[in-house]
Motif scaffolding. Structure first.
Motif, PDB file in Angstrom:
ATOM      1  N   PRO A 118      50.381   4.436  61.690  1.00 56.49           N
ATOM      2  CA  PRO A 118      49.908   4.471  60.307  1.00 56.49           C
ATOM      3  C   PRO A 118      50.318   5.731  59.564  1.00 56.49           C
ATOM      4  O   PRO A 118      50.367   6.830  60.124  1.00 56.49           O
ATOM      5  CB  PRO A 118      48.375   4.407  60.465  1.00 56.49           C
ATOM      6  N   GLY A 119      50.593   5.558  58.278  1.00 56.02           N
ATOM      7  CA  GLY A 119      50.830   6.684  57.398  1.00 56.02           C
ATOM      8  C   GLY A 119      49.530   7.126  56.753  1.00 56.02           C
ATOM      9  O   GLY A 119      48.569   6.363  56.663  1.00 56.02           O
ATOM     10  N   SER A 120      49.509   8.357  56.297  1.00 53.39           N
ATOM     11  CA  SER A 120      48.329   8.877  55.602  1.00 53.39           C
ATOM     12  C   SER A 120      48.734  10.091  54.794  1.00 53.39           C
ATOM     13  O   SER A 120      49.817  10.660  54.975  1.00 53.39           O
ATOM     14  CB  SER A 120      47.223   9.257  56.593  1.00 53.39           C
ATOM     15  N   GLU A 121      47.852  10.510  53.901  1.00 54.90           N
ATOM     16  CA  GLU A 121      48.108  11.694  53.090  1.00 54.90           C
ATOM     17  C   GLU A 121      48.317  12.933  53.956  1.00 54.90           C
ATOM     18  O   GLU A 121      48.978  13.882  53.539  1.00 54.90           O
ATOM     19  CB  GLU A 121      46.952  11.921  52.118  1.00 54.90           C
ATOM     20  N   GLY A 123      51.183   5.525  52.286  1.00 54.02           N
ATOM     21  CA  GLY A 123      50.673   4.570  53.270  1.00 54.02           C
ATOM     22  C   GLY A 123      50.706   3.126  52.831  1.00 54.02           C
ATOM     23  O   GLY A 123      49.889   2.324  53.301  1.00 54.02           O
ATOM     24  N   ASP A 124      51.643   2.750  51.962  1.00 59.69           N
ATOM     25  CA  ASP A 124      51.670   1.371  51.473  1.00 59.69           C
ATOM     26  C   ASP A 124      51.998   0.367  52.579  1.00 59.69           C
ATOM     27  O   ASP A 124      51.415  -0.724  52.637  1.00 59.69           O
ATOM     28  CB  ASP A 124      52.686   1.231  50.340  1.00 59.69           C
ATOM     29  N   SER A 125      52.926   0.707  53.459  1.00 56.64           N
ATOM     30  CA  SER A 125      53.235  -0.191  54.576  1.00 56.64           C
ATOM     31  C   SER A 125      51.999  -0.386  55.452  1.00 56.64           C
ATOM     32  O   SER A 125      51.688  -1.506  55.874  1.00 56.64           O
ATOM     33  CB  SER A 125      54.383   0.364  55.426  1.00 56.64           C
ATOM     34  N   THR A 126      51.325   0.709  55.712  1.00 58.90           N
ATOM     35  CA  THR A 126      50.128   0.650  56.549  1.00 58.90           C
ATOM     36  C   THR A 126      49.100  -0.310  55.967  1.00 58.90           C
ATOM     37  O   THR A 126      48.560  -1.181  56.669  1.00 58.90           O
ATOM     38  CB  THR A 126      49.525   2.063  56.677  1.00 58.90           C
TER      39      THR A 126
END
Length: 254
Positions: free
Chosen positions: A87-90, A42-45
């Motif tokens: 958003p990205g996430s685990e 999620g670094d971009s997020t």
């Protein structure tokens, strides 16, 4: 709408930095842009000022459709309007072992997206299903590398992956080219690797290269676009990403 994937099969080469640089250039150009963060880290997020709470890319991949995309789409804090994030996430890591028949989930979800000029898909630095999901949804793919031995070797793996997807679930996917990141002008080793890349891939090496400048990491660490960051180094990087964006926009759109 152009859907552009940004990928690398080696971590640490600045794939997300290139994604964010292109997003900054698109925002400066006034293009309505959506960043899809497929990386479970999620670094971009985070750099786009979004804290995933609730719906995210994993939710979209669970149930691809108009409602799930709308529920997960979140404005970036970079601007009042014009730049949004899936958003990205685990949680998206559970989709990293899908069967090939399921690789069109993101493509189907993005078929409901019509309010953007540009979609940037930030893929994980791996060969898993999340990268394949991301690239299958794209019109064009950028491979990010740096001028080092192991990064150069990873370019070949990435190009083969793109070719495999073209022969399978992503018949319209084409490589836009290779972005060489973190270039140091006075490094003899890097000069050798740059020559090696140009020999191997010729016109697929996109120009200009992205120079190594601390301003890029500083801007992203502060959750700011590089175009808004002060100083000559940030201005230089801004021009580089504008040129790379121009090259991407010349690619055919959907």
């Amino acid at each position: 709408m152009l859907v552009l994937g940004v990928c690398s099969l080696k971590g640490g080469v600045g794939k997300t930095s290139v994604t964010l640089g292109l997003a900054s250039a698109a925002l400066e150009r006034g293009l309505r842009t959506l960043v899809v963060d497929m990386d479970p880290q999620g670094d971009s997020t985070m750099s786009l000022g979004v804290r995933p709470e609730g719906a995210d890319v994993a939710s979209v991949l669970d149930e691809p459709g108009e409602e799930s995309v709308r529920a997960a789409t979140t404005p970036s804090t970079w601007a009042d309007e014009g730049l949004d994030v899936l958003p990205g996430s685990e949680r998206s890591a559970r989709h990293d072992r899908l069967e090939e028949g399921d690789l069109d989930r993101l493509r189907y979800a993005l078929s409901w997206v019509r309010d953007y000029d540009l979609v940037l898909v930030d893929c994980p630095p791996s060969l898993g299903s999340l990268t394949r999901l991301g690239l299958t949804a794209c019109d064009r793919a950028v491979v990010v590398t740096e001028p080092g031995l192991f990064a150069v070797m990873a370019v070949g793996r990435a190009m083969r992956t793109i070719d495999e997807l073209r022969r399978g679930p992503a018949a319209t996917l084409q490589p836009l080219g290779i972005v060489v990141n973190r270039v140091r002008a006075r490094s003899l080793e890097q000069a050798y690797r740059l020559d090696e890349l140009r020999t191997l891939y010729g016109p697929l090496i996109l120009s200009p290269d992205v120079p190594e400048r601390a301003a890029l990491q500083q801007a992203q660490g502060a959750a700011q676009p590089v175009h808004a960051w002060p100083g000559a180094a940030a201005a230089e990087l801004s021009r580089v990403f504008e040129a790379l964006l121009d090259r991407a926009l010349r690619a055919p759109r959907r």
